[in-house]
Design an enzyme around this catalytic site. Structure first.
Site, PDB file in Angstrom:
ATOM      1  N   ASN A 136       0.750  -1.287  -0.078  1.00  0.00           N
ATOM      2  CA  ASN A 136       0.030  -0.270   0.046  1.00  0.00           C
ATOM      3  C   ASN A 136       0.754   1.412   0.089  1.00  0.00           C
ATOM      4  O   ASN A 136       0.195   2.521   0.189  1.00  0.00           O
ATOM      5  CB  ASN A 136      -0.875  -0.091   1.130  1.00  0.00           C
ATOM      6  CG  ASN A 136      -0.300  -0.008   2.590  1.00  0.00           C
ATOM      7  OD1 ASN A 136       1.456  -0.247   2.730  1.00  0.00           O
ATOM      8  ND2 ASN A 136      -1.016   0.094   3.707  1.00  0.00           N
ATOM      9  N   HIS A 138       3.114   1.833   2.118  1.00  0.00           N
ATOM     10  CA  HIS A 138       3.734   2.428   3.544  1.00  0.00           C
ATOM     11  C   HIS A 138       5.321   2.478   3.697  1.00  0.00           C
ATOM     12  O   HIS A 138       5.620   1.458   2.937  1.00  0.00           O
ATOM     13  CB  HIS A 138       2.924   2.032   4.577  1.00  0.00           C
ATOM     14  CG  HIS A 138       3.410   0.517   4.983  1.00  0.00           C
ATOM     15  ND1 HIS A 138       2.469  -0.203   6.096  1.00  0.00           N
ATOM     16  CD2 HIS A 138       4.360  -0.192   4.779  1.00  0.00           C
ATOM     17  CE1 HIS A 138       3.165  -1.584   6.028  1.00  0.00           C
ATOM     18  NE2 HIS A 138       4.262  -1.537   5.273  1.00  0.00           N
TER      19      HIS A 138
HETATM   20  P1  PGA Z   1       8.071  -6.894   3.435  1.00  0.00           P
HETATM   21  O1  PGA Z   1       7.407  -5.617   3.936  1.00  0.00           O
HETATM   22  O2  PGA Z   1       9.397  -6.608   3.260  1.00  0.00           O
HETATM   23  O3  PGA Z   1       7.606  -8.007   4.360  1.00  0.00           O
HETATM   24  O4  PGA Z   1       7.320  -7.093   1.955  1.00  0.00           O
HETATM   25  C1  PGA Z   1       7.503  -4.450   3.567  1.00  0.00           C
HETATM   26  C2  PGA Z   1       6.629  -3.555   4.421  1.00  0.00           C
HETATM   27  O5  PGA Z   1       5.728  -3.748   4.440  1.00  0.00           O
HETATM   28  O6  PGA Z   1       7.101  -2.379   4.673  1.00  0.00           O
END
Ligand code: PGA
Length: 239
Positions: A136, A138
């Site tokens: 999303n 973030h």
């Molecule tokens: P991820 O998470 O590295 O597990 O994809 C990224 C995040 O949501 O900041």
């Protein structure tokens, strides 16, 4: 924003780890911020190997936490602190006194945030941060709509973050709130490294690279305002 495309995740992790070591080797006591999550784990493996091969670049470093799930702490497998302890802090033998992290099972979050804000105010800005990117958009738990002026605080988590976050845990968790550093502290960081890997990150990377300006509903786009930001992606995540 500098964009570095790697063939695959292995190459990406190698490049990022070498980049980090190069960036911090000349700093006498760097303040560093490393994200939890799945994407950085391969980078941490490489950093530990580089450190064991005698670079010793982390000897004088201090570490600040990026974020944590409210209700979880270092004892909970899948929490941000648990992952960083396992993959980075413990293998690097980082002393507890050098780690300044959120306590997700605390009860006075505003006091914790104030303490971390004061710590960064007095010892910062952060020299280097390694950040993942949520689907999303973030960064940390700076969810869509976060202010550029935000500092460490308690936040309500976006529904997407609550759902995607279940992947870190063996049993279903209540992931409604988080504690996070703010966009202001991230934007004041000396060097930012963003990493994204795999097809599931392709839409958000496309969004980031299509509209090269800050869109409040895509927090990672705030980094277009940063003058020393490096986006490392693999071919699957790159549009
Ligand atoms: P991820 O998470 O590295 O597990 O994809 C990224 C995040 O949501 O900041």
């Amino acid at each position: 924003m500098q964009i570095i495309v790697s063939k695959n995740y292995i190459e990406l992790c190698n490049k990022v780890a070498n980049f980090i070591v190069d960036e911090i080797k000349e700093l006498s006591a760097p303040l560093l911020c490393f994200a939890g999550g799945d994407t950085p784990t391969g980078v941490y493996k490489n950093l530990v190997k580089l450190d064991q091969s005698g670079r010793g670049v982390f000897n004088q470093a201090n570490f600040v936490g990026l974020d944590e799930w409210v209700g979880l702490n270092d004892e909970d497998s899948g929490s941000c602190r648990f992952t960083l302890n396992r993959d980075l802090y413990r293998p690097l033998n980082i002393k507890e006194s050098k780690i300044h992290f959120f306590e997700g099972k605390g009860n006075d979050y505003s006091k914790q945030c104030e303490q971390l804000n004061n710590f960064i105010e007095n010892n910062g800005p952060i020299n280097l941060a390694l950040l993942g990117i949520g689907v999303n958009g973030h960064i940390g738990f700076n969810e869509p709509g976060s202010s550029l002026e935000s500092v460490a605080r308690l936040v309500s988590l976006d529904e997407i973050t609550q759902n995607v976050g279940q992947k870190y845990f063996e049993t279903e968790q209540k992931l409604t709130q988080g504690i996070t550093l703010g966009l202001k502290q991230i934007l004041e960081t000396g060097v930012i490294i963003l990493i994204a890997s795999g097809l599931k990150k392709k839409p958000i990377i496309k969004e980031l690279l299509t509209n090269k300006s800050f869109n409040p509903s895509v927090p990672v786009s705030s980094l277009w305002k940063h003058s020393n930001c490096h986006l490392f992606v693999d071919e699957e995540a790159f549009s």
